[in-house]
Design an enzyme around this catalytic site. Structure first.
Site, PDB file in Angstrom:
ATOM      1  N   HIS A  18      -1.137  -7.863  -0.207  1.00  0.00           N
ATOM      2  CA  HIS A  18      -2.422  -7.576  -0.846  1.00  0.00           C
ATOM      3  C   HIS A  18      -2.340  -7.873  -2.342  1.00  0.00           C
ATOM      4  CE1 HIS A  18      -0.733  -3.862  -2.362  1.00  0.00           C
ATOM      5  NE2 HIS A  18      -0.545  -3.375  -1.141  1.00  0.00           N
ATOM      6  N   HIS A  21       0.737  -6.452  -4.379  1.00  0.00           N
ATOM      7  CA  HIS A  21       1.968  -7.247  -4.293  1.00  0.00           C
ATOM      8  C   HIS A  21       1.784  -8.554  -5.069  1.00  0.00           C
ATOM      9  CE1 HIS A  21       1.695  -5.399  -0.051  1.00  0.00           C
ATOM     10  NE2 HIS A  21       2.556  -4.646  -0.707  1.00  0.00           N
ATOM     11  N   CYS A 126       8.170  12.008   3.191  1.00  0.00           N
ATOM     12  CA  CYS A 126       7.026  11.120   3.444  1.00  0.00           C
ATOM     13  C   CYS A 126       7.543   9.824   4.075  1.00  0.00           C
ATOM     14  CB  CYS A 126       6.256  10.806   2.164  1.00  0.00           C
ATOM     15  SG  CYS A 126       5.001   9.543   2.488  1.00  0.00           S
ATOM     16  N   CYS A 129       6.484   6.655   2.010  1.00  0.00           N
ATOM     17  CA  CYS A 129       7.309   6.316   0.839  1.00  0.00           C
ATOM     18  C   CYS A 129       8.786   6.184   1.210  1.00  0.00           C
ATOM     19  CB  CYS A 129       7.233   7.390  -0.233  1.00  0.00           C
ATOM     20  SG  CYS A 129       5.625   7.649  -0.947  1.00  0.00           S
ATOM     21  N   CYS A 143       1.913  14.095   0.861  1.00  0.00           N
ATOM     22  CA  CYS A 143       2.120  13.036  -0.129  1.00  0.00           C
ATOM     23  C   CYS A 143       0.777  12.479  -0.587  1.00  0.00           C
ATOM     24  CB  CYS A 143       2.960  11.922   0.495  1.00  0.00           C
ATOM     25  SG  CYS A 143       2.942  10.406  -0.467  1.00  0.00           S
ATOM     26  N   HIS A 146      -0.119   8.744   0.761  1.00  0.00           N
ATOM     27  CA  HIS A 146      -0.257   8.360   2.172  1.00  0.00           C
ATOM     28  C   HIS A 146      -1.026   9.412   2.961  1.00  0.00           C
ATOM     29  CE1 HIS A 146       3.183   5.838   0.835  1.00  0.00           C
ATOM     30  NE2 HIS A 146       2.563   4.949   1.592  1.00  0.00           N
ATOM     31  N   LYS A 296      -8.752   3.843  -5.426  1.00  0.00           N
ATOM     32  CA  LYS A 296      -7.437   3.370  -4.990  1.00  0.00           C
ATOM     33  C   LYS A 296      -7.641   2.379  -3.852  1.00  0.00           C
ATOM     34  CE  LYS A 296      -4.092   5.844  -3.424  1.00  0.00           C
ATOM     35  NZ  LYS A 296      -3.433   7.023  -2.850  1.00  0.00           N
ATOM     36  N   LYS A 299      -6.486   0.853   3.166  1.00  0.00           N
ATOM     37  CA  LYS A 299      -7.024   0.261   4.391  1.00  0.00           C
ATOM     38  C   LYS A 299      -8.227   1.061   4.864  1.00  0.00           C
ATOM     39  CE  LYS A 299      -2.789  -1.469   6.243  1.00  0.00           C
ATOM     40  NZ  LYS A 299      -1.702  -1.028   7.058  1.00  0.00           N
TER      41      LYS A 299
HETATM   42  N1  MSP Z   1       9.974  -1.825  -0.453  1.00  0.00           N
HETATM   43  C1  MSP Z   1       9.708  -1.089  -1.633  1.00  0.00           C
HETATM   44  C2  MSP Z   1      10.366  -1.740  -2.831  1.00  0.00           C
HETATM   45  C3  MSP Z   1      11.826  -1.906  -2.737  1.00  0.00           C
HETATM   46  S1  MSP Z   1      12.462  -2.754  -4.110  1.00  0.00           S
HETATM   47  C4  MSP Z   1      14.117  -2.610  -4.031  1.00  0.00           C
HETATM   48  C5  MSP Z   1       8.204  -1.013  -1.868  1.00  0.00           C
HETATM   49  N2  MSP Z   1       7.447  -1.958  -1.272  1.00  0.00           N
HETATM   50  S2  MSP Z   1       5.854  -2.078  -1.361  1.00  0.00           S
HETATM   51  O1  MSP Z   1       5.489  -3.064  -0.391  1.00  0.00           O
HETATM   52  O2  MSP Z   1       5.235  -0.822  -1.260  1.00  0.00           O
HETATM   53  O3  MSP Z   1       5.555  -2.722  -2.752  1.00  0.00           O
HETATM   54  C6  MSP Z   1       5.436  -1.938  -3.896  1.00  0.00           C
HETATM   55  C7  MSP Z   1       5.116  -2.809  -5.084  1.00  0.00           C
HETATM   56  O4  MSP Z   1       3.925  -3.578  -4.828  1.00  0.00           O
HETATM   57  C8  MSP Z   1       4.783  -2.032  -6.344  1.00  0.00           C
HETATM   58  O5  MSP Z   1       5.924  -1.590  -7.035  1.00  0.00           O
HETATM   59  C9  MSP Z   1       4.012  -3.062  -7.124  1.00  0.00           C
HETATM   60  O6  MSP Z   1       4.876  -4.031  -7.606  1.00  0.00           O
HETATM   61  C10 MSP Z   1       3.154  -3.666  -6.019  1.00  0.00           C
HETATM   62  N3  MSP Z   1       1.925  -2.913  -5.822  1.00  0.00           N
HETATM   63  C11 MSP Z   1       1.533  -2.251  -4.683  1.00  0.00           C
HETATM   64  N4  MSP Z   1       0.268  -1.756  -4.875  1.00  0.00           N
HETATM   65  C12 MSP Z   1      -0.158  -2.053  -6.116  1.00  0.00           C
HETATM   66  C13 MSP Z   1      -1.384  -1.909  -6.816  1.00  0.00           C
HETATM   67  N5  MSP Z   1      -2.422  -1.259  -6.326  1.00  0.00           N
HETATM   68  N6  MSP Z   1      -1.461  -2.470  -8.052  1.00  0.00           N
HETATM   69  C14 MSP Z   1      -0.438  -3.185  -8.604  1.00  0.00           C
HETATM   70  N7  MSP Z   1       0.718  -3.352  -7.969  1.00  0.00           N
HETATM   71  C15 MSP Z   1       0.939  -2.717  -6.776  1.00  0.00           C
HETATM   72  O7  MSP Z   1       7.797  -0.152  -2.602  1.00  0.00           O
END
Ligand code: MSP
Length: 474
Positions: A18, A21, A126, A129, A143, A146, A296, A299
């Protein structure tokens, strides 16, 4: 040659890519491209985080073995990034046996150093997380990130990591400006306060999660998914050919919710495994979050924006531009499709794109007035500084003010279209415009690589009017 190693978090594969990421990945790509242009030797790493309970659950829902589920989902991330012209150098998956081997070796070092012990733990966990939560982290008993059913009581006998042992060392490192690695400043003070408030040891293994890497000295347990995941940054340098010298990382770029893992747990793990202070990651840069139309992204609200949607609407460079402009550097950034459309039309279609078309049309058949312009010329120093601090909005404002807006005003003031084609004054005015557009393009390279190339090509040799606008209005 200087080395520059930059990473993104490795994304959980129980979700689809999304815009959250996407923003981290585009930002890392812009920084990586900038350093490539500076002729640094660059290693840009991204990938997927594939172990743990929630992946196993998602696989079960689809009647798939966890590894088959991972093989199905992981390429979606890789594809999404390729479609955005993300030039990562390696895509790591934590199910890669080479990674698994390094995880085992690093944990064994922690164990040999006397930093792992068995203990019982009970608490709120959680599954979303993949971490235990303290009472103060719960909101209405669950949490905040979630749905409530993801928060469960867990009681387990696990291997624990002596995190608390490393707290004094970490405080010392962070307080010293020479060795501090946490950016921006606000996050550094937040972490210092938390470290000083007292830190509990954390478990490094799970008793009942089968989908994971076995703990080397106790094969009945699997490695806690966060310990496994963090090690990807190091493991990639060890097994990807020719990358050993890239450790330590120059920048771990992450979102704010995973700050503790990256600024405390990761450093403590490395110190425990025998890494020296010089071998710790140089910088962890923490960005904030995207909000979608004030809410926020979730889904259940149905407001998730995907990278594919952005590319479809705005093209690759349009999408990259909008991400860079709205990047949540220090504060959360509120975005939405309608506002993206307005910004795209205002900045790209009506402003930059239109200016390029106008200047190309006016200079039709004119030969490039500055054949000595160096396409490979260096980026502006201040611009690079802004990029290194992930201040993309400011960096773009500088390009637009300096080379686009000024050129537009100049063109409107000088009205070269009122002059005869052969009038030297007309040629002079247009060469100023062309030079400015080239400078804009030069600095736009890391952000909009294709557009930059197109602009440089248009104004090379004999100039022809554009058949199609660079950014059609939508
Ligand atoms: N798998 C763990 C990370 C492990 S790293 C050793 C994880 N994954 S995640 O799929 O949840 O991705 C989290 C990351 O996605 C956040 O730290 C950020 O970089 C990005 N983002 C997820 N949602 C976001 C927003 N709403 N806005 C900006 N970035 C965000 O955590």
């Amino acid at each position: 040659m200087k080395k520059f190693f930059i990473t993104t978090p490795i994304y959980y594969i129980n979700d689809i890519p999304h815009i959250g990421h996407t923003c981290t990945t585009v930002a890392a790509d812009i920084a990586a491209r900038t350093h490539k242009l500076l002729k640094d030797e660059v290693f840009f790493l991204t990938g997927t985080d594939e172990h743990g309970q929630k992946v196993a659950e998602s696989a079960a829902k689809e009647n798939l073995k966890p590894i088959d589920y991972c093989d199905k989902i992981s390429p979606r991330f890789e594809e999404a990034w390729k479609n955005l012209n993300i030039g990562f150098d390696f895509f790591i998956r934590t199910t890669n046996p080479n990674h698994e081997k390094v995880v085992g070796e690093l944990l064994q070092k922690i164990y040999n150093n006397g930093d792992a012990y068995k203990d019982k733990y009970e608490g709120w966990y959680c599954i979303g997380c993949e971490k235990f939560l303290t009472e103060t982290e719960l909101v209405d008993g669950h949490c905040p990130l979630h749905p409530p059913e993801k928060t469960v009581i867990k009681s387990e006998e696990n291997w624990f990591f002596k995190l608390s042992k490393y707290v004094p060392k970490l405080i010392e490192l962070i307080e010293n400006n020479e060795t501090n690695y946490i950016f921006p400043e606000g996050k550094r003070s937040e972490i210092l306060a938390k470290l000083k408030a007292g830190v509990r040891d954390i478990s490094l293994s799970r008793e009942n999660v089968e989908w994971g890497i076995s703990v080397p000295w106790d094969t009945k347990q699997t490695v806690y998914v966060w310990f496994d995941a963090l090690i990807n940054y190091y493991s990639a340098t060890q097994f990807v050919e020719g990358k050993k010298d890239f450790w330590p990382a120059n920048v771990h770029l992450i979102g704010k919710e995973i700050l503790w893992f990256h600024t405390v747990i990761w450093q403590a793990m490395l110190l425990s495994a025998g890494f020296t202070v010089d071998q710790l990651p140089k910088k962890v840069y923490i960005h904030s979050f995207y909000m979608i139309d004030g809410q926020k992204m979730s889904k259940s609200l149905g407001n998730v924006i995907s990278p594919g949607q952005l590319v479809e609407l705005f093209g690759v460079d349009g999408a990259r531009y909008l991400i860079a402009r709205s990047f949540p550097t220090e504060n959360d950034s509120d975005v939405g499709i309608e506002r993206f459309k307005e910004k795209y039309n205002a900045d790209l279609a009506n402003n930059l794109g239109n200016l390029v078309s106008r200047v190309a049309k006016l200079s039709e058949n004119q030969s490039s007035p500055n054949p000595f312009f160096d396409k490979t010329g260096s980026l502006d120093k201040n611009f690079v500084k802004l990029i290194d601090n992930f201040k993309f909005d400011e960096a773009l404002s500088w390009i637009f003010n300096e080379f686009v807006d000024k050129t537009n005003n100049y063109l409107n003031q000088e009205t070269p279209w009122k002059l005869e084609k052969e009038d030297p004054k007309r040629k002079e005015v247009l060469s100023v415009c062309i030079d400015n557009l080239r400078k804009a393009a030069l600095n736009l390279q890391p952000i909009m690589p294709e557009t930059s190339k197109k602009i440089l090509d248009i104004f090379e040799g004999e100039i022809k009017p554009l058949e199609k606008s660079l950014f059609p209005r939508i």
